[in-house]
Motif scaffolding. Structure first.
Motif, PDB file in Angstrom:
ATOM      1  N   SER A   1       0.823  -1.210   0.000  1.00 59.18           N
ATOM      2  CA  SER A   1       0.000   0.000   0.000  1.00 59.18           C
ATOM      3  C   SER A   1       0.860   1.264   0.000  1.00 59.18           C
ATOM      4  N   ASP A   2       2.154   1.119   0.156  1.00 57.07           N
ATOM      5  CA  ASP A   2       3.073   2.254   0.184  1.00 57.07           C
ATOM      6  C   ASP A   2       3.349   2.725  -1.246  1.00 57.07           C
ATOM      7  N   LEU A   3       2.897   3.929  -1.552  1.00 53.20           N
ATOM      8  CA  LEU A   3       3.021   4.485  -2.896  1.00 53.20           C
ATOM      9  C   LEU A   3       4.477   4.590  -3.347  1.00 53.20           C
ATOM     10  N   ASP A   4       5.371   4.958  -2.445  1.00 58.84           N
ATOM     11  CA  ASP A   4       6.781   5.069  -2.817  1.00 58.84           C
ATOM     12  C   ASP A   4       7.362   3.714  -3.221  1.00 58.84           C
ATOM     13  N   MET A   5       6.961   2.663  -2.538  1.00 59.08           N
ATOM     14  CA  MET A   5       7.425   1.315  -2.899  1.00 59.08           C
ATOM     15  C   MET A   5       6.895   0.917  -4.275  1.00 59.08           C
ATOM     16  N   LEU A   6       5.622   1.198  -4.510  1.00 59.53           N
ATOM     17  CA  LEU A   6       5.040   0.879  -5.816  1.00 59.53           C
ATOM     18  C   LEU A   6       5.736   1.643  -6.937  1.00 59.53           C
ATOM     19  N   LYS A   7       6.038   2.897  -6.681  1.00 56.24           N
ATOM     20  CA  LYS A   7       6.744   3.701  -7.683  1.00 56.24           C
ATOM     21  C   LYS A   7       8.137   3.134  -7.941  1.00 56.24           C
ATOM     22  N   ASP A   8       8.814   2.734  -6.888  1.00 59.76           N
ATOM     23  CA  ASP A   8      10.146   2.152  -7.028  1.00 59.76           C
ATOM     24  C   ASP A   8      10.085   0.888  -7.887  1.00 59.76           C
ATOM     25  N   ILE A   9       9.109   0.070  -7.627  1.00 56.74           N
ATOM     26  CA  ILE A   9       8.935  -1.159  -8.411  1.00 56.74           C
ATOM     27  C   ILE A   9       8.603  -0.814  -9.863  1.00 56.74           C
ATOM     28  N   ALA A  10       7.711   0.134 -10.068  1.00 53.53           N
ATOM     29  CA  ALA A  10       7.307   0.530 -11.418  1.00 53.53           C
ATOM     30  C   ALA A  10       8.484   1.058 -12.236  1.00 53.53           C
TER      31      ALA A  10
ATOM     32  N   ILE B   1       5.042   6.771 -18.877  1.00 50.53           N
ATOM     33  CA  ILE B   1       4.599   6.745 -20.274  1.00 50.53           C
ATOM     34  C   ILE B   1       5.716   7.163 -21.223  1.00 50.53           C
ATOM     35  N   TYR B   2       6.528   8.089 -20.805  1.00 46.57           N
ATOM     36  CA  TYR B   2       7.612   8.553 -21.676  1.00 46.57           C
ATOM     37  C   TYR B   2       8.938   7.828 -21.450  1.00 46.57           C
ATOM     38  N   ASP B   3       9.140   7.233 -20.286  1.00 54.96           N
ATOM     39  CA  ASP B   3      10.461   6.676 -19.975  1.00 54.96           C
ATOM     40  C   ASP B   3      10.548   5.150 -19.978  1.00 54.96           C
ATOM     41  N   ASP B   4       9.455   4.457 -19.756  1.00 55.49           N
ATOM     42  CA  ASP B   4       9.561   3.004 -19.679  1.00 55.49           C
ATOM     43  C   ASP B   4       9.836   2.440 -21.079  1.00 55.49           C
ATOM     44  N   PRO B   5      10.696   1.425 -21.173  1.00 57.47           N
ATOM     45  CA  PRO B   5      11.024   0.871 -22.485  1.00 57.47           C
ATOM     46  C   PRO B   5       9.950  -0.060 -23.065  1.00 57.47           C
ATOM     47  N   ASN B   6       8.970  -0.450 -22.256  1.00 56.13           N
ATOM     48  CA  ASN B   6       7.987  -1.426 -22.698  1.00 56.13           C
ATOM     49  C   ASN B   6       6.647  -0.755 -22.984  1.00 56.13           C
TER      50      ASN B   6
ATOM     51  N   ASN C   1       3.691  -2.001 -23.214  1.00 60.26           N
ATOM     52  CA  ASN C   1       2.587  -2.480 -22.382  1.00 60.26           C
ATOM     53  C   ASN C   1       2.562  -1.773 -21.031  1.00 60.26           C
ATOM     54  N   VAL C   2       3.706  -1.450 -20.498  1.00 64.03           N
ATOM     55  CA  VAL C   2       3.786  -0.690 -19.252  1.00 64.03           C
ATOM     56  C   VAL C   2       3.266   0.721 -19.510  1.00 64.03           C
ATOM     57  N   LYS C   3       3.651   1.296 -20.638  1.00 63.80           N
ATOM     58  CA  LYS C   3       3.185   2.638 -21.005  1.00 63.80           C
ATOM     59  C   LYS C   3       1.660   2.676 -21.124  1.00 63.80           C
ATOM     60  N   VAL C   4       1.090   1.665 -21.781  1.00 64.63           N
ATOM     61  CA  VAL C   4      -0.371   1.606 -21.949  1.00 64.63           C
ATOM     62  C   VAL C   4      -1.057   1.449 -20.596  1.00 64.63           C
ATOM     63  N   ALA C   5      -0.494   0.634 -19.714  1.00 63.19           N
ATOM     64  CA  ALA C   5      -1.063   0.487 -18.366  1.00 63.19           C
ATOM     65  C   ALA C   5      -1.054   1.821 -17.631  1.00 63.19           C
ATOM     66  N   ALA C   6       0.004   2.597 -17.824  1.00 64.45           N
ATOM     67  CA  ALA C   6       0.085   3.918 -17.191  1.00 64.45           C
ATOM     68  C   ALA C   6      -0.975   4.857 -17.776  1.00 64.45           C
ATOM     69  N   VAL C   7      -1.176   4.804 -19.079  1.00 64.57           N
ATOM     70  CA  VAL C   7      -2.222   5.625 -19.705  1.00 64.57           C
ATOM     71  C   VAL C   7      -3.586   5.236 -19.145  1.00 64.57           C
TER      72      VAL C   7
ATOM     73  N   ASN D   1       4.649   6.219 -29.881  1.00 64.20           N
ATOM     74  CA  ASN D   1       4.133   4.866 -30.005  1.00 64.20           C
ATOM     75  C   ASN D   1       2.633   4.907 -30.287  1.00 64.20           C
ATOM     76  N   CYS D   2       2.215   4.311 -31.393  1.00 63.77           N
ATOM     77  CA  CYS D   2       0.797   4.376 -31.777  1.00 63.77           C
ATOM     78  C   CYS D   2      -0.112   3.652 -30.783  1.00 63.77           C
ATOM     79  N   HIS D   3       0.378   2.603 -30.133  1.00 63.67           N
ATOM     80  CA  HIS D   3      -0.441   1.887 -29.148  1.00 63.67           C
ATOM     81  C   HIS D   3      -0.719   2.765 -27.926  1.00 63.67           C
ATOM     82  N   VAL D   4       0.248   3.540 -27.542  1.00 61.37           N
ATOM     83  CA  VAL D   4       0.092   4.466 -26.421  1.00 61.37           C
ATOM     84  C   VAL D   4      -0.874   5.576 -26.814  1.00 61.37           C
ATOM     85  N   ARG D   5      -0.731   6.071 -28.029  1.00 59.01           N
ATOM     86  CA  ARG D   5      -1.643   7.118 -28.515  1.00 59.01           C
ATOM     87  C   ARG D   5      -3.078   6.603 -28.554  1.00 59.01           C
ATOM     88  N   ILE D   6      -3.261   5.390 -29.025  1.00 57.79           N
ATOM     89  CA  ILE D   6      -4.603   4.799 -29.091  1.00 57.79           C
ATOM     90  C   ILE D   6      -5.193   4.655 -27.695  1.00 57.79           C
ATOM     91  N   ALA D   7      -4.392   4.233 -26.735  1.00 63.47           N
ATOM     92  CA  ALA D   7      -4.882   4.107 -25.355  1.00 63.47           C
ATOM     93  C   ALA D   7      -5.355   5.461 -24.829  1.00 63.47           C
TER      94      ALA D   7
END
Length: 131
Positions: free
Chosen positions: A24-33, A59-64, A66-72, A90-96
């Motif tokens: 539930s710790d947001l900082d931990m989740l961010k670190d993992i992300a 959305i702008y920094d992750d290399p994957n 699917n991670v970008k789309v999840a963030a969108v 990335n067109c998939h990110v734009r579509i999301a």
């Protein structure tokens, strides 16, 4: 807290995934992300985050893509969504992002001026749904 202490050195997706559910710790989740090597675990962490500025960074920094789309999918800032829909490489990110936009004028502009046929089609379909 370091990811290795939290998730261990395990490469087992299910084990790591279960541990994410208990955080539930947001900082931990961010670190993992930001730092987990398994993109599937990064996706799972991103799904628990609602910080629009952080999600924009992902959305702008992750290399994957699917991670970008999840963030969108978790992004709520309409200005960020607009910029992503118009400009992301990335067109998939734009579509999301387009799927989350309800601005008929913006969707019309994308449908008329977009060179990518998939993006153009999604913008047109979304525009028809909201009109």
């Amino acid at each position: 807290m370091k990811i290795t202490r939290l998730l261990g050195d395990s490469s087992d997706f299910r084990e790591k995934s279960k541990k994410i559910d208990g955080i539930s710790d947001l900082d931990m989740l961010k670190d993992i992300a930001l730092n987990e090597s398994d993109y599937r675990i990064r996706i799972k962490a991103v799904r628990y985050i609602s910080d629009d500025d952080f999600l924009r960074q992902v959305i702008y920094d992750d290399p994957n893509r699917n991670v970008k789309v999840a963030a969108v999918d978790n992004l709520t800032n309409h200005q960020y969504l607009k910029v992503i829909a118009l400009n992301h490489q990335n067109c998939h990110v734009r579509i999301a992002a387009i799927k989350k936009i309800d601005d008929a004028s913006l969707l019309s502009d994308i449908a008329k001026n977009e060179s990518n046929r998939s993006v153009k089609k999604i913008a047109f379909e979304k525009m028809k749904k909201i009109m």
